[in-house]
Design a protein around this motif. Structure first.
Motif, PDB file in Angstrom:
ATOM      1  N   ASP A  66       0.824  -1.208   0.000  1.00  0.00           N
ATOM      2  CA  ASP A  66       0.000   0.000   0.000  1.00  0.00           C
ATOM      3  C   ASP A  66       0.859   1.259   0.000  1.00  0.00           C
ATOM      4  O   ASP A  66       0.505   2.273  -0.622  1.00  0.00           O
ATOM      5  CB  ASP A  66      -0.932   0.008   1.222  1.00  0.00           C
ATOM      6  N   ALA A  67       1.981   1.192   0.690  1.00  0.00           N
ATOM      7  CA  ALA A  67       2.875   2.354   0.737  1.00  0.00           C
ATOM      8  C   ALA A  67       3.463   2.644  -0.641  1.00  0.00           C
ATOM      9  O   ALA A  67       3.607   3.800  -1.034  1.00  0.00           O
ATOM     10  CB  ALA A  67       3.996   2.106   1.752  1.00  0.00           C
ATOM     11  N   LEU A  68       3.791   1.593  -1.378  1.00  0.00           N
ATOM     12  CA  LEU A  68       4.329   1.775  -2.729  1.00  0.00           C
ATOM     13  C   LEU A  68       3.277   2.373  -3.662  1.00  0.00           C
ATOM     14  O   LEU A  68       3.578   3.262  -4.464  1.00  0.00           O
ATOM     15  CB  LEU A  68       4.827   0.438  -3.278  1.00  0.00           C
ATOM     16  N   VAL A  69       2.039   1.893  -3.548  1.00  0.00           N
ATOM     17  CA  VAL A  69       0.962   2.437  -4.379  1.00  0.00           C
ATOM     18  C   VAL A  69       0.726   3.903  -4.046  1.00  0.00           C
ATOM     19  O   VAL A  69       0.586   4.749  -4.939  1.00  0.00           O
ATOM     20  CB  VAL A  69      -0.338   1.619  -4.185  1.00  0.00           C
ATOM     21  N   ALA A  70       0.682   4.220  -2.756  1.00  0.00           N
ATOM     22  CA  ALA A  70       0.448   5.605  -2.335  1.00  0.00           C
ATOM     23  C   ALA A  70       1.572   6.516  -2.832  1.00  0.00           C
ATOM     24  O   ALA A  70       1.322   7.624  -3.334  1.00  0.00           O
ATOM     25  CB  ALA A  70       0.333   5.674  -0.818  1.00  0.00           C
ATOM     26  N   ALA A  71       2.807   6.071  -2.714  1.00  0.00           N
ATOM     27  CA  ALA A  71       3.940   6.872  -3.169  1.00  0.00           C
ATOM     28  C   ALA A  71       3.897   7.070  -4.670  1.00  0.00           C
ATOM     29  O   ALA A  71       4.146   8.175  -5.183  1.00  0.00           O
ATOM     30  CB  ALA A  71       5.247   6.192  -2.766  1.00  0.00           C
ATOM     31  N   ALA A  72       3.582   5.998  -5.393  1.00  0.00           N
ATOM     32  CA  ALA A  72       3.525   6.079  -6.856  1.00  0.00           C
ATOM     33  C   ALA A  72       2.496   7.098  -7.305  1.00  0.00           C
ATOM     34  O   ALA A  72       2.783   7.960  -8.149  1.00  0.00           O
ATOM     35  CB  ALA A  72       3.208   4.701  -7.440  1.00  0.00           C
ATOM     36  N   PHE A  73       1.308   7.050  -6.737  1.00  0.00           N
ATOM     37  CA  PHE A  73       0.254   7.956  -7.192  1.00  0.00           C
ATOM     38  C   PHE A  73       0.521   9.393  -6.753  1.00  0.00           C
ATOM     39  O   PHE A  73       0.127  10.330  -7.451  1.00  0.00           O
ATOM     40  CB  PHE A  73      -1.118   7.458  -6.726  1.00  0.00           C
ATOM     41  N   GLN A  74       1.157   9.565  -5.636  1.00  0.00           N
ATOM     42  CA  GLN A  74       1.528  10.930  -5.243  1.00  0.00           C
ATOM     43  C   GLN A  74       2.458  11.532  -6.294  1.00  0.00           C
ATOM     44  O   GLN A  74       2.282  12.688  -6.710  1.00  0.00           O
ATOM     45  CB  GLN A  74       2.207  10.916  -3.874  1.00  0.00           C
ATOM     46  N   LEU A  75       3.411  10.738  -6.743  1.00  0.00           N
ATOM     47  CA  LEU A  75       4.358  11.232  -7.743  1.00  0.00           C
ATOM     48  C   LEU A  75       3.714  11.367  -9.117  1.00  0.00           C
ATOM     49  O   LEU A  75       4.016  12.316  -9.859  1.00  0.00           O
ATOM     50  CB  LEU A  75       5.561  10.285  -7.816  1.00  0.00           C
ATOM     51  N   PHE A  76       2.840  10.439  -9.452  1.00  0.00           N
ATOM     52  CA  PHE A  76       2.151  10.537 -10.750  1.00  0.00           C
ATOM     53  C   PHE A  76       1.353  11.839 -10.837  1.00  0.00           C
ATOM     54  O   PHE A  76       1.334  12.505 -11.878  1.00  0.00           O
ATOM     55  CB  PHE A  76       1.206   9.354 -10.950  1.00  0.00           C
ATOM     56  N   LEU A  77       0.700  12.193  -9.736  1.00  0.00           N
ATOM     57  CA  LEU A  77      -0.115  13.410  -9.722  1.00  0.00           C
ATOM     58  C   LEU A  77       0.757  14.669  -9.714  1.00  0.00           C
ATOM     59  O   LEU A  77       0.386  15.689 -10.294  1.00  0.00           O
ATOM     60  CB  LEU A  77      -1.037  13.397  -8.505  1.00  0.00           C
ATOM     61  N   GLU A  78       1.893  14.587  -9.049  1.00  0.00           N
ATOM     62  CA  GLU A  78       2.766  15.765  -8.950  1.00  0.00           C
ATOM     63  C   GLU A  78       3.612  15.961 -10.214  1.00  0.00           C
ATOM     64  O   GLU A  78       3.763  17.085 -10.699  1.00  0.00           O
ATOM     65  CB  GLU A  78       3.694  15.613  -7.742  1.00  0.00           C
ATOM     66  N   ARG A  79       4.180  14.882 -10.741  1.00  0.00           N
ATOM     67  CA  ARG A  79       5.144  14.991 -11.835  1.00  0.00           C
ATOM     68  C   ARG A  79       4.623  14.504 -13.180  1.00  0.00           C
ATOM     69  O   ARG A  79       5.143  14.880 -14.230  1.00  0.00           O
ATOM     70  CB  ARG A  79       6.401  14.177 -11.492  1.00  0.00           C
ATOM     71  N   GLY A  80       3.644  13.611 -13.121  1.00  0.00           N
ATOM     72  CA  GLY A  80       3.199  12.938 -14.329  1.00  0.00           C
ATOM     73  C   GLY A  80       3.710  11.513 -14.351  1.00  0.00           C
ATOM     74  O   GLY A  80       4.756  11.195 -13.759  1.00  0.00           O
ATOM     75  N   TYR A  81       3.002  10.657 -15.043  1.00  0.00           N
ATOM     76  CA  TYR A  81       3.351   9.234 -15.049  1.00  0.00           C
ATOM     77  C   TYR A  81       4.690   8.984 -15.744  1.00  0.00           C
ATOM     78  O   TYR A  81       5.560   8.288 -15.222  1.00  0.00           O
ATOM     79  CB  TYR A  81       2.245   8.438 -15.747  1.00  0.00           C
ATOM     80  N   GLU A  82       4.852   9.546 -16.929  1.00  0.00           N
ATOM     81  CA  GLU A  82       6.062   9.292 -17.705  1.00  0.00           C
ATOM     82  C   GLU A  82       7.308   9.835 -17.013  1.00  0.00           C
ATOM     83  O   GLU A  82       8.405   9.284 -17.160  1.00  0.00           O
ATOM     84  CB  GLU A  82       5.939   9.917 -19.103  1.00  0.00           C
ATOM     85  N   GLN A  83       7.156  10.914 -16.258  1.00  0.00           N
ATOM     86  CA  GLN A  83       8.306  11.549 -15.620  1.00  0.00           C
ATOM     87  C   GLN A  83       8.711  10.874 -14.316  1.00  0.00           C
ATOM     88  O   GLN A  83       9.743  11.193 -13.730  1.00  0.00           O
ATOM     89  CB  GLN A  83       8.011  13.033 -15.349  1.00  0.00           C
TER      90      GLN A  83
END
Length: 224
Positions: free
Chosen positions: A3-20
Motif C-alpha cells: 500500500d505504501a508503494l501504491v500511495a507513493a507512486a500515485f503521489q508522484l504521478f499526480l505531482e510529476r506525471g506518469y512518464e516523468q
C-alpha cells in the motif's frame, strides 16, 4: 509495504506525471529498495492496477463454485459485480486512476489487456455451461463480451461523475439489460401441438427472450 508503494507512486504521478516518474523515484519516496518494489509489482504499469490480480482470482473462484442451479447469464453478471466492488472499495483512488489512464496510452493498452482477461474468465465458464448446444461457443463469447461492455459502460459513467453517482445502481441497470437480452427469465415455455390442421401453439411467459420462443417453436415443428 504494498500500500505504501501504491500511495507513493500515485503521489508522484499526480505531482510529476506518469512518464516523468521512475521506479527509483517511487521507492525513494516509499523509503524502500528496488527489490521490495519488484517483490510486489513486475512493472511500473502494475502499480497503477494493484488489485486486478486479486479480483480476477476472486472471479475465477466464484465461477468455479457455480452449480447447475445457477442460471449462467445471471451468474456471470454477478461475477462482474466483483469488479465493481473492487473499484468501489476506494472511489478516490479509482477516479484518480481513471484520469491517469486517460492521459497515458500505455496504461490504456494495459487496461485493455486486463479487461480481456476478465472477459476470457466469463467466456470460459459460459462455454462449459453451453457445451453441446448449437453455437454454444459463439453464444458464450457473445454473452461474455456483452457483460463486460455493459459493466464498463456503467463503470465509466460513474468514474466520469468523480464517483458521485450510485455505482451499484448504474451497474445493476446495465447488467439488467444484458440479462433481459440473453438470460432465461422464466421456466422454459410449454409447447402444445394438436389438431387436424397441424396448429402449433407456444405458451410463454412475458419477458422470455425472443430467441428462446423461436427455438421452442422450431423444436415443436420438427416433432412428428
Amino acid at each position: 509495504m504494498r500500500d505504501a508503494l501504491v500511495a507513493a507512486a500515485f503521489q508522484l504521478f499526480l505531482e510529476r506525471g506518469y512518464e516523468q516518474t521512475t521506479i527509483d523515484d517511487i521507492v525513494a519516496l516509499a523509503g524502500v529498495g528496488r527489490r521490495s518494489f519488484f517483490r510486489y509489482f513486475p512493472s511500473k504499469e502494475d502499480v497503477v492496477f494493484p488489485d486486478h490480480e486479486r479480483c480476477l482470482a476472486d472471479m475465477t473462484a466464484f465461477l468455479s463454485s457455480s452449480g447447475d442451479e445457477h442460471e449462467p447469464v445471471r451468474r456471470v453478471c454477478d461475477a462482474a459485480r466483483l469488479v465493481l466492488r473492487m473499484y468501489n472499495e476506494n472511489p478516490t483512488f479509482s477516479v484518480q486512476r481513471y484520469r491517469l489512464t486517460k492521459k497515458v496510452p500505455g496504461l490504456r493498452a494495459y487496461e485493455l489487456s486486463v479487461v480481456w482477461r476478465y472477459e476470457r474468465a466469463l467466456a470460459d465458464y459460459l462455454r462449459g455451461r453451453f457445451a453441446g448446444r448449437p453455437d454454444g461457443t459463439l453464444h458464450a463469447d457473445v454473452v461474455a463480451a456483452a457483460v463486460v461492455a455493459a459493466h464498463n459502460n456503467a463503470l465509466r459513467s460513474w468514474l466520469r461523475s468523480d464517483g458521485e453517482r450510485d455505482a451499484g445502481a448504474e451497474v445493476d441497470h446495465a447488467l439488467g439489460y444484458v440479462q433481459s437480452a440473453f438470460g432465461q427469465q422464466a421456466a422454459p415455455p410449454v409447447v402444445a401441438e394438436q389438431g387436424p390442421e397441424d396448429v402449433v401453439v407456444v405458451v410463454s411467459r412475458r419477458g422470455t427472450p425472443l430467441w428462446r420462443v423461436v427455438q421452442e417453436l422450431e423444436t415443436a415443428l420438427d416433432q412428428p
